[in-house]
Design a protein around this motif. Structure first.
Motif, PDB file in Angstrom:
ATOM      1  N   ALA A  74       0.892  -1.270  -0.158  1.00 41.38           N
ATOM      2  CA  ALA A  74       0.071   0.126   0.006  1.00 41.38           C
ATOM      3  C   ALA A  74       0.894   1.122   0.034  1.00 41.38           C
ATOM      4  CB  ALA A  74      -1.021   0.033   1.220  1.00 41.38           C
ATOM      5  N   VAL A  75       2.089   1.288   0.594  1.00 37.22           N
ATOM      6  CA  VAL A  75       3.131   2.344   0.662  1.00 37.22           C
ATOM      7  C   VAL A  75       3.359   2.349  -0.792  1.00 37.22           C
ATOM      8  CG1 VAL A  75       5.311   3.180   1.552  1.00 37.22           C
ATOM      9  CG2 VAL A  75       3.643   2.211   3.001  1.00 37.22           C
ATOM     10  N   GLY A  76       3.626   1.391  -1.492  1.00 42.37           N
ATOM     11  CA  GLY A  76       4.199   1.451  -3.026  1.00 42.37           C
ATOM     12  C   GLY A  76       5.288   0.606  -3.206  1.00 42.37           C
ATOM     13  N   TYR A  77       5.696  -0.207  -2.121  1.00 41.69           N
ATOM     14  CA  TYR A  77       6.762  -1.533  -2.574  1.00 41.69           C
ATOM     15  C   TYR A  77       6.101  -2.392  -3.503  1.00 41.69           C
ATOM     16  CZ  TYR A  77      10.043   0.320   0.977  1.00 41.69           C
ATOM     17  OH  TYR A  77      10.718   1.235   1.636  1.00 41.69           O
ATOM     18  N   GLU A  78       7.086  -2.708  -4.269  1.00 39.97           N
ATOM     19  CA  GLU A  78       6.640  -4.072  -4.910  1.00 39.97           C
ATOM     20  C   GLU A  78       7.307  -5.255  -4.686  1.00 39.97           C
ATOM     21  OE1 GLU A  78       8.270  -2.493  -8.844  1.00 39.97           O
ATOM     22  OE2 GLU A  78       6.633  -0.948  -8.895  1.00 39.97           O
ATOM     23  N   VAL A  79       6.974  -6.413  -4.718  1.00 39.08           N
ATOM     24  CA  VAL A  79       7.644  -7.569  -4.336  1.00 39.08           C
ATOM     25  C   VAL A  79       8.650  -8.010  -5.462  1.00 39.08           C
ATOM     26  CG1 VAL A  79       7.423  -9.921  -3.893  1.00 39.08           C
ATOM     27  CG2 VAL A  79       5.779  -8.442  -2.945  1.00 39.08           C
ATOM     28  N   VAL A  80       9.852  -8.117  -5.148  1.00 36.08           N
ATOM     29  CA  VAL A  80      10.954  -8.643  -6.164  1.00 36.08           C
ATOM     30  C   VAL A  80      11.188 -10.274  -6.011  1.00 36.08           C
ATOM     31  CG1 VAL A  80      13.475  -8.456  -6.679  1.00 36.08           C
ATOM     32  CG2 VAL A  80      11.979  -6.557  -6.096  1.00 36.08           C
ATOM     33  N   GLY A  81      11.075 -10.813  -4.736  1.00 37.17           N
ATOM     34  CA  GLY A  81      11.230 -12.195  -4.716  1.00 37.17           C
ATOM     35  C   GLY A  81      10.794 -12.672  -3.195  1.00 37.17           C
ATOM     36  N   HIS A  82      10.813 -14.160  -3.217  1.00 33.63           N
ATOM     37  CA  HIS A  82      10.584 -14.611  -1.828  1.00 33.63           C
ATOM     38  C   HIS A  82      11.484 -15.566  -1.709  1.00 33.63           C
ATOM     39  CE1 HIS A  82       6.740 -13.014  -1.250  1.00 33.63           C
ATOM     40  NE2 HIS A  82       6.539 -13.238  -2.421  1.00 33.63           N
ATOM     41  N   VAL A  83      12.117 -15.697  -0.208  1.00 32.40           N
ATOM     42  CA  VAL A  83      13.034 -16.811   0.091  1.00 32.40           C
ATOM     43  C   VAL A  83      12.162 -17.698   1.184  1.00 32.40           C
ATOM     44  CG1 VAL A  83      15.163 -17.684   1.376  1.00 32.40           C
ATOM     45  CG2 VAL A  83      15.048 -15.520  -0.452  1.00 32.40           C
ATOM     46  N   PRO A  84      11.418 -18.690   0.825  1.00 33.46           N
ATOM     47  CA  PRO A  84      10.644 -19.215   1.951  1.00 33.46           C
ATOM     48  C   PRO A  84      11.201 -19.745   3.162  1.00 33.46           C
ATOM     49  CG  PRO A  84      10.842 -20.729   0.008  1.00 33.46           C
ATOM     50  CD  PRO A  84      11.703 -19.342  -0.296  1.00 33.46           C
TER      51      PRO A  84
END
Length: 140
Positions: free
Chosen positions: A22-32
């Motif tokens: 909501a602030v504006g960040y975008e997900v680049v990736g995940h490390v589960p």
């Protein structure tokens, strides 16, 4: 050397991700799975690289929000536009103020559900992208 990103411990990964997107960040990736827990890598649209890592570890004994973080800072191109957009997404944003009583150097604050404070900064025209020695040259 240079700073790569900030790792921020969160209590609820879904809630934290909803706030930061909501602030504006975008997900680049995940490390589960990592030794630190589950990691979600984020960046802002104008950032070339990851700048924020959400760290979730349900087994951690360290209290979230109590790690000594004061705040981190996001530069915004227009405080008026940014505050309106964030409020439109349901976030509580403090009314902007000016550290030097000018109309073009503005700051505001937003806080996530874990108590982490984010300072929003609109630099005056022609200011460098970040802080430098020039910001303190008059104090010497």
């Amino acid at each position: 050397m240079r700073t790569l990103h900030l790792g921020l411990r969160v209590a609820d990964p879904e809630r934290a991700l909803a706030f930061y997107t909501a602030v504006g960040y975008e997900v680049v990736g995940h490390v589960p799975e990592s030794p630190s827990g589950q990691l979600t890598m984020l960046k802002l649209p104008d950032d070339e690289f990851v700048t924020l890592e959400l760290v979730y570890d349900p087994t951690a004994t360290v209290a979230v929000g109590a790690g000594g973080l004061s705040h981190f800072v996001i530069q915004v191109p227009s405080m008026t536009t940014t505050v309106a957009a964030l409020r439109g997404r349901g976030l509580e944003v403090a009314d902007p103020t000016s550290p030097d009583d000018s109309a073009d150097f503005l700051t505001s604050w937003v806080t996530d559900a874990d108590g982490n404070r984010i300072e929003l900064v609109q630099w005056p025209p022609r200011h460098a992208v970040g802080l430098s020695g020039a910001d303190w040259a008059r104090q010497v």
